[in-house]
Design an enzyme around this catalytic site. Sequence first.
Site, PDB file in Angstrom:
ATOM      1  N   MET A 154       6.109   2.835 -16.361  1.00 28.09           N
ATOM      2  CA  MET A 154       6.327   2.660 -14.945  1.00 28.09           C
ATOM      3  C   MET A 154       5.580   3.740 -14.184  1.00 28.09           C
ATOM      4  O   MET A 154       5.761   4.917 -14.431  1.00 28.09           O
ATOM      5  CB  MET A 154       7.819   2.720 -14.622  1.00 28.09           C
ATOM      6  CG  MET A 154       8.606   1.598 -15.293  1.00 28.09           C
ATOM      7  SD  MET A 154      10.381   1.780 -15.092  1.00 28.09           S
ATOM      8  CE  MET A 154      10.928   0.376 -16.051  1.00 28.09           C
TER       9      MET A 154
ATOM     10  N   GLY B  70       9.990  -6.775 -11.047  1.00 29.56           N
ATOM     11  CA  GLY B  70       9.354  -5.507 -11.384  1.00 29.56           C
ATOM     12  C   GLY B  70      10.330  -4.586 -12.103  1.00 29.56           C
ATOM     13  O   GLY B  70      11.252  -5.041 -12.781  1.00 29.56           O
ATOM     14  N   CYS B  71      10.149  -3.299 -11.943  1.00 28.06           N
ATOM     15  CA  CYS B  71      10.977  -2.299 -12.617  1.00 28.06           C
ATOM     16  C   CYS B  71      12.454  -2.536 -12.347  1.00 28.06           C
ATOM     17  O   CYS B  71      12.894  -2.552 -11.201  1.00 28.06           O
ATOM     18  CB  CYS B  71      10.576  -0.905 -12.135  1.00 28.06           C
ATOM     19  SG  CYS B  71      11.705   0.396 -12.655  1.00 28.06           S
ATOM     20  N   PHE B  72      13.242  -2.695 -13.399  1.00 27.69           N
ATOM     21  CA  PHE B  72      14.655  -2.985 -13.199  1.00 27.69           C
ATOM     22  C   PHE B  72      15.420  -1.818 -12.606  1.00 27.69           C
ATOM     23  O   PHE B  72      16.468  -2.002 -11.991  1.00 27.69           O
ATOM     24  CB  PHE B  72      15.338  -3.522 -14.453  1.00 27.69           C
ATOM     25  CG  PHE B  72      15.085  -2.808 -15.765  1.00 27.69           C
ATOM     26  CD1 PHE B  72      14.744  -1.473 -15.842  1.00 27.69           C
ATOM     27  CD2 PHE B  72      15.211  -3.521 -16.959  1.00 27.69           C
ATOM     28  CE1 PHE B  72      14.541  -0.840 -17.060  1.00 27.69           C
ATOM     29  CE2 PHE B  72      15.019  -2.906 -18.190  1.00 27.69           C
ATOM     30  CZ  PHE B  72      14.680  -1.555 -18.242  1.00 27.69           C
TER      31      PHE B  72
END
Length: 206
Positions: A1, A38-40
Site C-alpha cells: 500500500m 481499494g485498501c481495506f
Amino acid sequence: MSAVIPGTSLALHPDRFPDPADDLPADRDAGRAVLAGGCFWCVEAVYDALDGVDSVVSGYIGGDADTATYEAVCGGHTGHAEAVEVRYDPRKVRFGELLKLFFSVAHDPTQKDRQGNDRGPQYRSAIFPVDDDQERVARAYIEQLENAGAFTAPIVTTLESGHVFFPAEDYHQDFARRNPRQPYIQHVAKPKLDKLHAAFPDMLKD
C-alpha cells in the site's frame, strides 16, 4: 500500500450526491454488506464511523480459502479483492446509504483495478451482494449515478455474487483506529474521514 493520495473523478460534492431511488426496506435488508474499494484499512475506517454500524471486518473475497492471506492476495493473482464486511442495523442505516457513501466518500469507482498508486485487481472497485435484493439495488444505483453524471469518467464497479468472505489477519483489523499516525492512514484514510465528517455529520456515531 503506497502512501499516495488517490486521484478522483468525482464531479458532484458528496453532500449533493443523489440518494438511491431504489432502496431496501428494513424488513428485507440483510443487515450485512461486503464492499471492495481499494485498501481495506481506509474503507473500514469510513464505515466504522457510521451510526447504526455494529461491526466492520477487513478481509478478502473473490478467490479460494487457501489463498485468502495478505501475502498471497498482494500478488494480484488470487481473484480476491481487499474488502470489508459491514454488519449494521437496517432500522438505523440503510443499504442504500452505505452505497451512497461507498461511491461518494470511500473510494473512486472510476479507477479500474487500482486506487491511486495501489494497483492490481486486489484493489478493484466491487460490490459483493449477499442476496438478489442487494444486487438489484446496487445495479440500479450505478445506472442512476451514470445517468446523473455524478463522475467525469465511467463507473467501473463490478457486481460479483456468490463468493465467500474471509476475514483478514488480526493485525489488519481496526488498523486506522489503532495506527492514526501511520503515513498511509494520514495520507489516504484521513482525507476520506474528513470528507465524511464534513458532508455527512448526521450519519456519524456520537
